[in-house]
Design a protein around this motif. Structure first.
Motif, PDB file in Angstrom:
ATOM      1  N   MET A  97      78.460 -39.058  89.546  1.00  0.00           N
ATOM      2  CA  MET A  97      77.117 -39.411  89.129  1.00  0.00           C
ATOM      3  C   MET A  97      76.933 -38.996  87.676  1.00  0.00           C
ATOM      4  N   PRO A  98      76.427 -39.894  86.798  1.00  0.00           N
ATOM      5  CA  PRO A  98      76.265 -39.549  85.388  1.00  0.00           C
ATOM      6  C   PRO A  98      75.185 -38.497  85.194  1.00  0.00           C
ATOM      7  N   HIS A  99      75.375 -37.683  84.169  1.00  0.00           N
ATOM      8  CA  HIS A  99      74.398 -36.647  83.837  1.00  0.00           C
ATOM      9  C   HIS A  99      73.507 -37.166  82.722  1.00  0.00           C
ATOM     10  N   CYS A 100      72.211 -37.086  82.897  1.00  0.00           N
ATOM     11  CA  CYS A 100      71.262 -37.545  81.887  1.00  0.00           C
ATOM     12  C   CYS A 100      70.750 -36.358  81.092  1.00  0.00           C
ATOM     13  N   THR A 101      70.694 -36.508  79.784  1.00  0.00           N
ATOM     14  CA  THR A 101      70.174 -35.442  78.940  1.00  0.00           C
ATOM     15  C   THR A 101      68.703 -35.670  78.628  1.00  0.00           C
ATOM     16  N   GLU A 102      68.199 -36.884  78.832  1.00  0.00           N
ATOM     17  CA  GLU A 102      66.794 -37.196  78.596  1.00  0.00           C
ATOM     18  C   GLU A 102      66.218 -37.804  79.865  1.00  0.00           C
ATOM     19  N   ARG A 103      65.153 -38.564  79.723  1.00  0.00           N
ATOM     20  CA  ARG A 103      64.541 -39.222  80.878  1.00  0.00           C
ATOM     21  C   ARG A 103      65.578 -40.073  81.586  1.00  0.00           C
ATOM     22  N   CYS A 104      65.651 -39.895  82.896  1.00  0.00           N
ATOM     23  CA  CYS A 104      66.652 -40.660  83.630  1.00  0.00           C
ATOM     24  C   CYS A 104      66.466 -40.445  85.122  1.00  0.00           C
ATOM     25  N   LEU A 105      66.573 -41.516  85.885  1.00  0.00           N
ATOM     26  CA  LEU A 105      66.663 -41.416  87.339  1.00  0.00           C
ATOM     27  C   LEU A 105      68.126 -41.567  87.696  1.00  0.00           C
TER      28      LEU A 105
END
Length: 69
Positions: A1-9
């Motif tokens: 699963m990708p890691h989001c550094t900003e807004r992200c679902l």
């Protein structure tokens, strides 16, 4: 699963949200669908550079003519 550094679902939640919005859109009147669409477009405009969404003044959206097909 990708890691989001900003807004992200996470992708699974986004897919579920998108599917629910599309499912619900079938039940909406044309006016309700346009209101939802306008609200999403307003969020895009608020994210423009110089209009940070976290800043109170960033919530002021200029009136625009509604989209009429």
């Amino acid at each position: 699963m990708p890691h989001c550094t900003e807004r992200c679902l996470c992708p699974e939640n986004f897919t579920a949200l998108k599917a629910e919005v599309i499912r619900a859109a079938v039940e909406l009147s044309d006016e309700q669908l346009m209101e939802l669409s306008d609200a999403l477009h307003s969020m895009i405009r608020l994210r423009r550079p110089g209009r940070p969404i976290s800043h109170d003044s960033g919530w002021m959206v200029e009136e625009e003519a509604p989209y009429l097909p």
